[in-house]
Structures are given as C-alpha cells and as structure tokens.
Design a protein around this motif. Structure first.
Motif, PDB file in Angstrom:
ATOM      1  N   GLU A   1       0.846  -1.192   0.000  1.00 49.27           N
ATOM      2  CA  GLU A   1       0.000   0.000   0.000  1.00 49.27           C
ATOM      3  C   GLU A   1       0.884   1.245   0.000  1.00 49.27           C
ATOM      4  O   GLU A   1       1.745   1.406   0.865  1.00 49.27           O
ATOM      5  CB  GLU A   1      -0.902   0.013   1.234  1.00 49.27           C
ATOM      6  CG  GLU A   1      -2.092  -0.915   1.149  1.00 49.27           C
ATOM      7  CD  GLU A   1      -3.198  -0.380   0.259  1.00 49.27           C
ATOM      8  OE1 GLU A   1      -3.016   0.696  -0.335  1.00 49.27           O
ATOM      9  OE2 GLU A   1      -4.235  -1.046   0.153  1.00 49.27           O
ATOM     10  N   LEU A   2       0.648   2.127  -0.959  1.00 53.14           N
ATOM     11  CA  LEU A   2       1.421   3.363  -1.038  1.00 53.14           C
ATOM     12  C   LEU A   2       0.623   4.573  -0.565  1.00 53.14           C
ATOM     13  O   LEU A   2       1.120   5.693  -0.570  1.00 53.14           O
ATOM     14  CB  LEU A   2       1.921   3.570  -2.473  1.00 53.14           C
ATOM     15  CG  LEU A   2       2.880   2.472  -2.965  1.00 53.14           C
ATOM     16  CD1 LEU A   2       3.255   2.690  -4.424  1.00 53.14           C
ATOM     17  CD2 LEU A   2       4.127   2.408  -2.098  1.00 53.14           C
ATOM     18  N   LEU A   3      -0.630   4.329  -0.175  1.00 55.86           N
ATOM     19  CA  LEU A   3      -1.424   5.343   0.526  1.00 55.86           C
ATOM     20  C   LEU A   3      -1.729   4.756   1.902  1.00 55.86           C
ATOM     21  O   LEU A   3      -2.495   3.807   2.028  1.00 55.86           O
ATOM     22  CB  LEU A   3      -2.717   5.670  -0.215  1.00 55.86           C
ATOM     23  CG  LEU A   3      -3.520   6.820   0.404  1.00 55.86           C
ATOM     24  CD1 LEU A   3      -2.843   8.163   0.123  1.00 55.86           C
ATOM     25  CD2 LEU A   3      -4.954   6.844  -0.122  1.00 55.86           C
ATOM     26  N   ALA A   4      -1.109   5.313   2.922  1.00 50.87           N
ATOM     27  CA  ALA A   4      -1.209   4.743   4.262  1.00 50.87           C
ATOM     28  C   ALA A   4      -2.619   4.885   4.829  1.00 50.87           C
ATOM     29  O   ALA A   4      -3.361   5.804   4.483  1.00 50.87           O
ATOM     30  CB  ALA A   4      -0.207   5.426   5.188  1.00 50.87           C
TER      31      ALA A   4
ATOM     32  N   ASP B   1       8.155   4.009  -7.575  1.00 51.66           N
ATOM     33  CA  ASP B   1       8.951   4.993  -8.316  1.00 51.66           C
ATOM     34  C   ASP B   1       8.020   5.957  -9.048  1.00 51.66           C
ATOM     35  O   ASP B   1       7.954   6.004 -10.279  1.00 51.66           O
ATOM     36  CB  ASP B   1       9.893   4.286  -9.298  1.00 51.66           C
ATOM     37  CG  ASP B   1      10.953   3.468  -8.580  1.00 51.66           C
ATOM     38  OD1 ASP B   1      11.353   3.872  -7.469  1.00 51.66           O
ATOM     39  OD2 ASP B   1      11.367   2.433  -9.123  1.00 51.66           O
ATOM     40  N   THR B   2       7.281   6.712  -8.265  1.00 49.27           N
ATOM     41  CA  THR B   2       6.255   7.605  -8.800  1.00 49.27           C
ATOM     42  C   THR B   2       6.302   8.939  -8.060  1.00 49.27           C
ATOM     43  O   THR B   2       6.487   8.967  -6.844  1.00 49.27           O
ATOM     44  CB  THR B   2       4.853   6.980  -8.637  1.00 49.27           C
ATOM     45  OG1 THR B   2       4.808   5.730  -9.328  1.00 49.27           O
ATOM     46  CG2 THR B   2       3.773   7.894  -9.187  1.00 49.27           C
ATOM     47  N   VAL B   3       6.137  10.019  -8.799  1.00 53.74           N
ATOM     48  CA  VAL B   3       6.046  11.354  -8.210  1.00 53.74           C
ATOM     49  C   VAL B   3       4.629  11.875  -8.439  1.00 53.74           C
ATOM     50  O   VAL B   3       4.116  11.814  -9.560  1.00 53.74           O
ATOM     51  CB  VAL B   3       7.064  12.325  -8.831  1.00 53.74           C
ATOM     52  CG1 VAL B   3       6.900  13.729  -8.239  1.00 53.74           C
ATOM     53  CG2 VAL B   3       8.485  11.820  -8.603  1.00 53.74           C
ATOM     54  N   ILE B   4       4.013  12.380  -7.379  1.00 54.20           N
ATOM     55  CA  ILE B   4       2.635  12.855  -7.442  1.00 54.20           C
ATOM     56  C   ILE B   4       2.582  14.371  -7.306  1.00 54.20           C
ATOM     57  O   ILE B   4       3.229  14.957  -6.436  1.00 54.20           O
ATOM     58  CB  ILE B   4       1.785  12.235  -6.310  1.00 54.20           C
ATOM     59  CG1 ILE B   4       1.785  10.706  -6.398  1.00 54.20           C
ATOM     60  CG2 ILE B   4       0.363  12.785  -6.341  1.00 54.20           C
ATOM     61  CD1 ILE B   4       1.110  10.143  -7.626  1.00 54.20           C
TER      62      ILE B   4
ATOM     63  N   ARG C   1       3.113   7.524   0.557  1.00 54.98           N
ATOM     64  CA  ARG C   1       4.384   6.823   0.703  1.00 54.98           C
ATOM     65  C   ARG C   1       5.217   6.913  -0.574  1.00 54.98           C
ATOM     66  O   ARG C   1       6.099   6.085  -0.813  1.00 54.98           O
ATOM     67  CB  ARG C   1       4.125   5.362   1.076  1.00 54.98           C
ATOM     68  CG  ARG C   1       3.575   5.210   2.499  1.00 54.98           C
ATOM     69  CD  ARG C   1       3.142   3.794   2.799  1.00 54.98           C
ATOM     70  NE  ARG C   1       2.779   3.640   4.217  1.00 54.98           N
ATOM     71  CZ  ARG C   1       2.084   2.617   4.690  1.00 54.98           C
ATOM     72  NH1 ARG C   1       1.666   1.651   3.877  1.00 54.98           N
ATOM     73  NH2 ARG C   1       1.798   2.547   5.984  1.00 54.98           N
ATOM     74  N   VAL C   2       4.908   7.895  -1.383  1.00 52.63           N
ATOM     75  CA  VAL C   2       5.700   8.228  -2.574  1.00 52.63           C
ATOM     76  C   VAL C   2       5.940   9.734  -2.534  1.00 52.63           C
ATOM     77  O   VAL C   2       5.246  10.458  -1.813  1.00 52.63           O
ATOM     78  CB  VAL C   2       4.968   7.838  -3.880  1.00 52.63           C
ATOM     79  CG1 VAL C   2       4.786   6.332  -3.980  1.00 52.63           C
ATOM     80  CG2 VAL C   2       3.623   8.557  -3.986  1.00 52.63           C
ATOM     81  N   PRO C   3       6.914  10.248  -3.301  1.00 53.92           N
ATOM     82  CA  PRO C   3       7.129  11.699  -3.347  1.00 53.92           C
ATOM     83  C   PRO C   3       5.848  12.421  -3.766  1.00 53.92           C
ATOM     84  O   PRO C   3       5.226  12.074  -4.769  1.00 53.92           O
ATOM     85  CB  PRO C   3       8.239  11.853  -4.390  1.00 53.92           C
ATOM     86  CG  PRO C   3       8.986  10.569  -4.326  1.00 53.92           C
ATOM     87  CD  PRO C   3       7.948   9.519  -4.062  1.00 53.92           C
TER      88      PRO C   3
ATOM     89  N   LYS D   1      13.441   4.339 -14.324  1.00 52.18           N
ATOM     90  CA  LYS D   1      12.174   4.833 -14.849  1.00 52.18           C
ATOM     91  C   LYS D   1      11.333   5.373 -13.702  1.00 52.18           C
ATOM     92  O   LYS D   1      11.157   4.723 -12.676  1.00 52.18           O
ATOM     93  CB  LYS D   1      11.423   3.691 -15.548  1.00 52.18           C
ATOM     94  CG  LYS D   1      10.030   4.039 -16.034  1.00 52.18           C
ATOM     95  CD  LYS D   1      10.058   4.964 -17.223  1.00 52.18           C
ATOM     96  CE  LYS D   1       8.674   5.089 -17.852  1.00 52.18           C
ATOM     97  NZ  LYS D   1       7.670   5.715 -16.958  1.00 52.18           N
ATOM     98  N   ILE D   2      10.825   6.577 -13.871  1.00 56.10           N
ATOM     99  CA  ILE D   2       9.966   7.201 -12.865  1.00 56.10           C
ATOM    100  C   ILE D   2       8.654   7.608 -13.522  1.00 56.10           C
ATOM    101  O   ILE D   2       8.641   8.141 -14.640  1.00 56.10           O
ATOM    102  CB  ILE D   2      10.646   8.428 -12.230  1.00 56.10           C
ATOM    103  CG1 ILE D   2      11.907   7.998 -11.469  1.00 56.10           C
ATOM    104  CG2 ILE D   2       9.691   9.148 -11.279  1.00 56.10           C
ATOM    105  CD1 ILE D   2      12.673   9.143 -10.851  1.00 56.10           C
ATOM    106  N   ASN D   3       7.563   7.338 -12.841  1.00 57.81           N
ATOM    107  CA  ASN D   3       6.241   7.729 -13.323  1.00 57.81           C
ATOM    108  C   ASN D   3       5.847   9.074 -12.726  1.00 57.81           C
ATOM    109  O   ASN D   3       6.133   9.354 -11.557  1.00 57.81           O
ATOM    110  CB  ASN D   3       5.200   6.678 -12.930  1.00 57.81           C
ATOM    111  CG  ASN D   3       5.505   5.322 -13.510  1.00 57.81           C
ATOM    112  OD1 ASN D   3       5.705   5.181 -14.710  1.00 57.81           O
ATOM    113  ND2 ASN D   3       5.553   4.305 -12.663  1.00 57.81           N
ATOM    114  N   PHE D   4       5.158   9.881 -13.513  1.00 59.44           N
ATOM    115  CA  PHE D   4       4.714  11.194 -13.059  1.00 59.44           C
ATOM    116  C   PHE D   4       3.194  11.277 -13.209  1.00 59.44           C
ATOM    117  O   PHE D   4       2.660  11.071 -14.302  1.00 59.44           O
ATOM    118  CB  PHE D   4       5.397  12.299 -13.863  1.00 59.44           C
ATOM    119  CG  PHE D   4       6.891  12.269 -13.744  1.00 59.44           C
ATOM    120  CD1 PHE D   4       7.525  12.868 -12.671  1.00 59.44           C
ATOM    121  CD2 PHE D   4       7.658  11.599 -14.689  1.00 59.44           C
ATOM    122  CE1 PHE D   4       8.903  12.820 -12.539  1.00 59.44           C
ATOM    123  CE2 PHE D   4       9.037  11.542 -14.568  1.00 59.44           C
ATOM    124  CZ  PHE D   4       9.664  12.152 -13.490  1.00 59.44           C
ATOM    125  N   ILE D   5       2.520  11.571 -12.102  1.00 61.74           N
ATOM    126  CA  ILE D   5       1.056  11.596 -12.095  1.00 61.74           C
ATOM    127  C   ILE D   5       0.569  12.877 -11.428  1.00 61.74           C
ATOM    128  O   ILE D   5       1.047  13.246 -10.355  1.00 61.74           O
ATOM    129  CB  ILE D   5       0.476  10.379 -11.346  1.00 61.74           C
ATOM    130  CG1 ILE D   5       0.974   9.074 -11.974  1.00 61.74           C
ATOM    131  CG2 ILE D   5      -1.048  10.422 -11.354  1.00 61.74           C
ATOM    132  CD1 ILE D   5       0.525   7.825 -11.220  1.00 61.74           C
TER     133      ILE D   5
END
Length: 223
Positions: free
Chosen positions: A13-16, A41-44, A64-66, A98-102
């Motif tokens: 889970e990346l949203l606590a 590996d995602t930036v929000i 739990r991600v940037p 590789k980084i995802n951007f959302i």
C-alpha cells in the motif's frame, strides 16, 4: 502492458491508512489502485481539493511516494516541471531508473481553475498521467457549481427554484478539449472519433441514438 489483478492486490500500500477520508471513499480507493499500478517509483502532483485535504493534514501525510501539494491551478504545471528536470538528469547520466509522473485534480482544479496549465502541459508534450477526480461540483468548499456540473443540477450557487431550474449552462466537454491537443491517449471517449476523417462515425452513432429514442418515445406513448 497487461496488469495481473491478483498480483496487483499483493503490492504494498502506497497510501497509508489513517487518513481523514470517509469510510468507503471512492477517491481514496482510486488513489490506492493507481499507486498500486504505478509502483513506488512515482512522483505525485496534487491540486488543492478534498483528497489533498484528507491525506495531508499538517503535519501528517498518508503518501508513501514523493508528493507535491499545489495550488488549485497548477498541478499540471508542477508535474511538467518535475518531468522536465527528470529528463535533464537522465540526459546528464545522474539518474538511471524509470519514474512515473502523475497529477491529480478535482473537477474544479481541472475543468476550470487548472485548465490553462493543463492545456500548456499537454501542448508541450510532457510525459505524465493526469487524473481528474470528477465530483461534478466544488464539493470541498460547499458544493458550488463547476464546469463539470450537469445542466439543471442544483448546487449552492445554482439552486433549483421556480425562476431558474438549477445550473443553466451545459456541462463542459473536457474530453473533447483534451483530445483536441492530439495527445497519445485520452480516457473517457475514443480519441479516434475526433479525427476529422472519422466524423462520419459520430454522425452514424448519433443517427442510431435518435432512431432508438424515437422508437422508445412511441412505446412510451410520448409525442
């Protein structure tokens, strides 16, 4: 790339838990599923809105991600800047993964206040995913009408009454606006329908809808 749902369910889970969203909140569920698919590996970039409020009440965060909190109008501008910096670091050999951007925005921060920065980011061709959480009104500040509010809907700024039956304007067709930027992918409507040479498909679909509607009216005894 195909996604294995069973495998996805076992991803961390990346949203606590412990955020302030209501039990069963659709927004929180959507964020959880998006983050499971995107991975760590995602930036929000997140525009001001109800989901920003419930997940990042100072001094806490459920992410739990940037994560970058933006003003209403600039989620797309911020994520495009981060994505540009990432490409520069890749070119210089200072980063190699590789980084995802959302970017997330509500309908107010997407249809209305943030439309200009979103349009600019799409026109420049930045590589990011934009997700609009559409409440069809400004729910976080008192249910005011937005560009996504359907015609006739009652809101605090377009109350339905004897003189005005709710919102007098039509809902903005944002999908068509975004498709007009000729980006690789638009969810919500098939992009190929907006290519001029395929206009006949829309006309044929509309003709079929009109035909079925007339038949339905006859069966219902409505003139």
């Amino acid at each position: 790339m195909a996604i294995n749902i069973k495998k996805l369910a076992n991803e961390p889970e990346l949203l606590a838990s412990g955020h302030r969203a209501c039990v069963g909140c659709t927004g929180a569920t959507i964020i959880r599923q998006v983050l499971r698919a995107a991975g760590p590996d995602t930036v929000i970039s997140f525009a001001t809105g109800c989901m920003e409020v419930v997940t990042t009440i100072y001094p806490y965060t459920a992410w739990r991600v940037p994560y970058i909190h933006n003003a209403f109008e600039n989620a797309a501008a911020t994520i495009s800047g981060v994505e540009t910096a990432y490409r520069a670091l890749l070119k210089k050999g200072k980063i190699d993964k590789k980084i995802n951007f959302i970017a997330f925005g509500g309908d107010g921060g997407t249809y209305d206040i943030g439309l200009q920065s979103l349009s600019g980011a799409l026109e420049r061709g930045h590589n990011f995913l934009y997700i609009c959480y559409d409440n069809e009104a400004y729910m976080n500040t008192g249910i005011q009408r937005s560009g996504a509010t359907p015609r006739g809907a009652a809101t605090s700024t377009t109350p339905a009454g004897k003189v005005i039956p709710g919102k007098p304007q039509n809902r903005k067709d944002l999908t068509a606006v975004i498709a007009g930027h000729h980006i690789p992918y638009v969810q919500g409507r098939f992009k190929h329908l907006f290519i001029p040479k395929n206009r006949y498909i829309i006309d044929e679909l509309q003709a079929e809808v009109d035909k079925n509607w007339e038949e339905l009216k006859k069966k219902a005894g409505v003139e």
